[in-house]
Design a protein around this motif. Structure first.
Motif, mmCIF file in Angstrom:
data_model
loop_
_atom_site.group_PDB
_atom_site.id
_atom_site.type_symbol
_atom_site.label_atom_id
_atom_site.label_comp_id
_atom_site.label_asym_id
_atom_site.label_seq_id
_atom_site.Cartn_x
_atom_site.Cartn_y
_atom_site.Cartn_z
ATOM 1 N N VAL A 67 -185.243 -54.451 44.591
ATOM 2 C CA VAL A 67 -185.103 -55.130 43.322
ATOM 3 C C VAL A 67 -184.217 -56.348 43.565
ATOM 4 N N ALA A 68 -183.176 -56.179 44.343
ATOM 5 C CA ALA A 68 -182.209 -57.020 44.632
ATOM 6 C C ALA A 68 -182.953 -58.517 45.281
ATOM 7 N N VAL A 69 -183.828 -58.348 46.263
ATOM 8 C CA VAL A 69 -184.335 -59.450 47.039
ATOM 9 C C VAL A 69 -185.507 -59.889 46.001
ATOM 10 N N VAL A 70 -186.056 -59.166 44.984
ATOM 11 C CA VAL A 70 -187.103 -59.949 43.846
ATOM 12 C C VAL A 70 -186.328 -60.747 43.170
ATOM 13 N N VAL A 113 -179.108 -64.207 39.862
ATOM 14 C CA VAL A 113 -178.762 -64.119 41.162
ATOM 15 C C VAL A 113 -177.527 -63.474 41.214
ATOM 16 N N CYS A 114 -176.658 -63.339 40.204
ATOM 17 C CA CYS A 114 -175.264 -62.554 39.958
ATOM 18 C C CYS A 114 -175.701 -61.221 40.186
ATOM 19 N N VAL A 115 -176.667 -60.587 39.237
ATOM 20 C CA VAL A 115 -177.115 -59.355 39.472
ATOM 21 C C VAL A 115 -177.722 -58.887 40.751
ATOM 22 N N ALA A 116 -178.556 -59.936 41.444
ATOM 23 C CA ALA A 116 -179.078 -59.741 42.613
ATOM 24 C C ALA A 116 -177.821 -59.371 43.650
ATOM 25 N N CYS A 117 -176.651 -59.756 43.490
ATOM 26 C CA CYS A 117 -175.504 -59.724 44.658
ATOM 27 C C CYS A 117 -175.001 -58.201 44.247
ATOM 28 N N ILE A 118 -174.873 -58.182 42.977
ATOM 29 C CA ILE A 118 -174.316 -56.494 42.596
ATOM 30 C C ILE A 118 -175.181 -55.559 43.078
ATOM 31 N N LEU A 119 -176.655 -55.775 42.917
ATOM 32 C CA LEU A 119 -177.367 -54.791 43.245
ATOM 33 C C LEU A 119 -177.274 -54.761 45.031
ATOM 34 N N ASP A 120 -177.157 -55.772 45.485
ATOM 35 C CA ASP A 120 -176.916 -55.739 47.060
ATOM 36 C C ASP A 120 -175.650 -54.932 47.445
ATOM 37 N N CYS A 121 -174.646 -55.261 46.775
ATOM 38 C CA CYS A 121 -173.389 -54.504 46.979
ATOM 39 C C CYS A 121 -173.623 -53.184 46.718
ATOM 40 N N THR A 122 -174.148 -52.737 45.857
ATOM 41 C CA THR A 122 -174.688 -51.199 45.699
ATOM 42 C C THR A 122 -175.390 -50.708 46.769
ATOM 43 N N ALA A 123 -176.145 -51.480 47.155
ATOM 44 C CA ALA A 123 -177.254 -50.933 48.034
ATOM 45 C C ALA A 123 -176.389 -50.744 49.551
ATOM 46 N N GLY A 124 -175.466 -51.823 49.950
ATOM 47 C CA GLY A 124 -174.572 -51.491 50.900
ATOM 48 C C GLY A 124 -173.766 -50.444 51.033
ATOM 49 N N ILE A 125 -173.355 -50.263 49.685
ATOM 50 C CA ILE A 125 -172.458 -48.902 49.806
ATOM 51 C C ILE A 125 -173.101 -47.684 49.954
ATOM 52 N N LEU A 126 -174.303 -47.502 49.291
ATOM 53 C CA LEU A 126 -175.167 -46.352 49.322
ATOM 54 C C LEU A 126 -175.461 -46.192 50.794
ATOM 55 N N TRP A 127 -175.811 -47.086 51.610
ATOM 56 C CA TRP A 127 -176.343 -47.281 53.053
ATOM 57 C C TRP A 127 -175.119 -46.597 53.713
ATOM 58 N N MET A 128 -173.833 -47.138 53.636
ATOM 59 C CA MET A 128 -172.613 -46.808 54.255
ATOM 60 C C MET A 128 -172.188 -45.116 54.025
ATOM 61 N N ARG A 129 -172.629 -44.901 52.960
ATOM 62 C CA ARG A 129 -172.167 -43.206 52.447
ATOM 63 C C ARG A 129 -173.171 -42.320 53.211
ATOM 64 N N GLY A 178 -176.317 -70.488 47.092
ATOM 65 C CA GLY A 178 -175.917 -69.964 48.267
ATOM 66 C C GLY A 178 -176.054 -68.512 47.926
ATOM 67 N N ALA A 179 -175.649 -68.038 46.907
ATOM 68 C CA ALA A 179 -175.817 -66.556 46.709
ATOM 69 C C ALA A 179 -177.101 -66.031 46.707
ATOM 70 N N ALA A 180 -178.240 -67.004 46.275
ATOM 71 C CA ALA A 180 -179.597 -66.356 46.573
ATOM 72 C C ALA A 180 -179.854 -66.202 47.706
ATOM 73 N N VAL A 181 -179.457 -67.188 48.860
ATOM 74 C CA VAL A 181 -179.593 -66.937 50.219
ATOM 75 C C VAL A 181 -179.056 -65.743 50.932
ATOM 76 N N VAL A 182 -177.762 -65.604 50.455
ATOM 77 C CA VAL A 182 -176.826 -64.599 51.015
ATOM 78 C C VAL A 182 -177.547 -62.845 50.639
ATOM 79 N N ALA A 183 -178.014 -63.114 49.086
ATOM 80 C CA ALA A 183 -178.593 -62.050 48.586
ATOM 81 C C ALA A 183 -179.792 -61.512 49.482
ATOM 82 N N VAL A 184 -180.636 -62.638 49.741
ATOM 83 C CA VAL A 184 -181.905 -62.400 50.430
ATOM 84 C C VAL A 184 -181.741 -61.793 51.822
ATOM 85 N N VAL A 185 -180.841 -62.200 52.470
ATOM 86 C CA VAL A 185 -180.543 -61.996 53.889
ATOM 87 C C VAL A 185 -180.117 -60.536 53.952
ATOM 88 N N MET A 186 -179.065 -60.498 53.131
ATOM 89 C CA MET A 186 -178.407 -58.948 52.947
ATOM 90 C C MET A 186 -179.650 -57.932 52.555
#
Length: 380
Positions: free
Chosen positions: A184-187, A224-240, A294-302
């Protein structure tokens, strides 16, 4: 000389009398629990048991007293055919401990054996048998454990077998949720990037201006702000699930920065657009202008990094990959609808405008030129 006959039963924990016959003509009394099931034959002193049960198993002793006292012990073993085993497994995920359970509901079980794909399994696979249950441990579960498992239960008079196909999942439920959030974040990031790129590719004459430009800027920044929030959430779930990692923590920090920045840009464009008009610092203008791209690029990469790692983890199992096609299409349709609405409104109203609207960036330039000490360098 009359002979007395006594029948007794012993099961290892105690003994009790079934009947006693003194040699007379009267019928001996049968003691519980053999009432109605035991028939005594005085002619030869034998005993017949009817409707035998597994609880009747044990040692039967007959003692005949006359001139001499003689005893005879008979070992009786009553077996019930085993029922078909029930076979099931716990949730089997790669790199986690799993188990396959075989349980027989009826009948005494002497032996339980396991096979995988028709081949007997070696005893060192960690079997644990308790009464009529056997557990096959998978420590840890891996892709090579996928296959057809069969459990064979048997006793002295019967055997039954049941098979079960075992599939090892490469992804746990939290990792599947991580995948969906990252998708969802990358979309969202790609749709917001389209909202930024398409107007930039238009000619100066056809470029969106006025209020529609303001709402387009607010929406792309917010998306893109929501995409960044979703990416942060996905990263936290992965690290858990996988533990902390620098490869995730560093992008998390960058995404947090862009989340705050794009939220401020979106809020200011909606509620206080004059702040941009009064903004004098060139570095601040660049920061605000490049926040969403910039946020869109970082969100897609993450998100792409997380999806790649999740796909590699999926390869450790043999289950089918999570189908996210419907999620991608529905998310893209919902997020692209406001953009399509803005572009449709622009092309609908463009032909009816006598003069092009002045966008709020042009107003900012006009405001800057109107300040004292500002020199008009526009060539005449």
């Amino acid at each position: 000389m009359s002979h007395s006959t006594r029948w007794e039963y012993s099961n290892g924990t105690g003994s009790h009398t079934i009947l006693w016959h003194d040699g007379g003509s009267h019928t001996p009394a049968i003691h519980a629990p053999y009432v109605g099931r035991a028939v005594f034959h005085p002619s030869n002193g034998s005993l017949t048991l009817e409707d035998v049960q597994e609880s009747d198993s044990g040692i039967y002793r007959v003692t005949v007293s006359g001139g001499d006292r003689e005893s005879l012990e008979i070992l009786l073993e009553v077996l019930k055919p085993v029922s078909r085993p029930q076979l099931w497994s716990s949730s089997l995920v790669a790199q986690a401990t799993g188990e396959v359970v075989c349980e027989v509901a009826e009948g005494r079980v002497d032996t339980i054996t396991w096979k995988k794909d028709g081949q007997p399994l070696s005893p060192d696979r960690g079997f644990h048998t308790s009464n009529s249950r056997s557990i096959l441990y998978l420590r840890p579960a891996k892709k090579s454990d996928c296959g057809s498992y069969s459990c064979n239960a048997s006793n002295g008079i019967s055997w039954q077998e049941t098979s079960l196909n075992i599939t090892i999942a490469g992804l746990s439920r939290p990792l599947k949720d991580t995948l969906r959030v990252a998708v969802v974040a990358v979309v969202f990031a790609v749709i917001s990037a389209c909202g930024l790129i398409i107007p930039a590719c238009q000619s100066q004459k056809l470029r969106i201006r006025g209020e529609l430009w303001r709402w387009l800027s607010a929406y792309t920044s917010g998306l893109v702000c929501v995409a960044c929030i979703l990416d942060c959430t996905a990263g936290i779930l992965w690290m858990r699930e996988e533990g902390p990692s620098v490869a995730i923590l560093l992008p998390e920090i960058i995404l947090t920065y862009f989340t705050v920045l794009t939220f401020l840009v979106s809020s200011v464009v909606i509620f206080q657009p004059m702040i941009f008009i009064q903004l004098k610092s060139k570095s601040a203008q660049r920061t605000m202008g490049y926040a969403a791209p910039g946020a869109a690029v970082v969100a897609v990469v993450m998100a792409s990094f997380l999806i790649k790692n999740i796909y590699q983890r999926h390869g450790e199992g043999c289950a089918a990959f999570v189908d996210v096609t419907t999620l991608v299409l529905s998310t893209a349709a919902v997020s692209a609808l406001p953009l399509l609405t803005i572009f449709l409104c622009y092309h609908t109203t463009q032909g009816r405008q006598e003069e092009p609207d002045v966008c709020w960036i042009d107003k900012a330039r006009a405001f800057e030129m109107s300040q004292p000490g500002t020199v008009d360098t526009t060539p005449s």
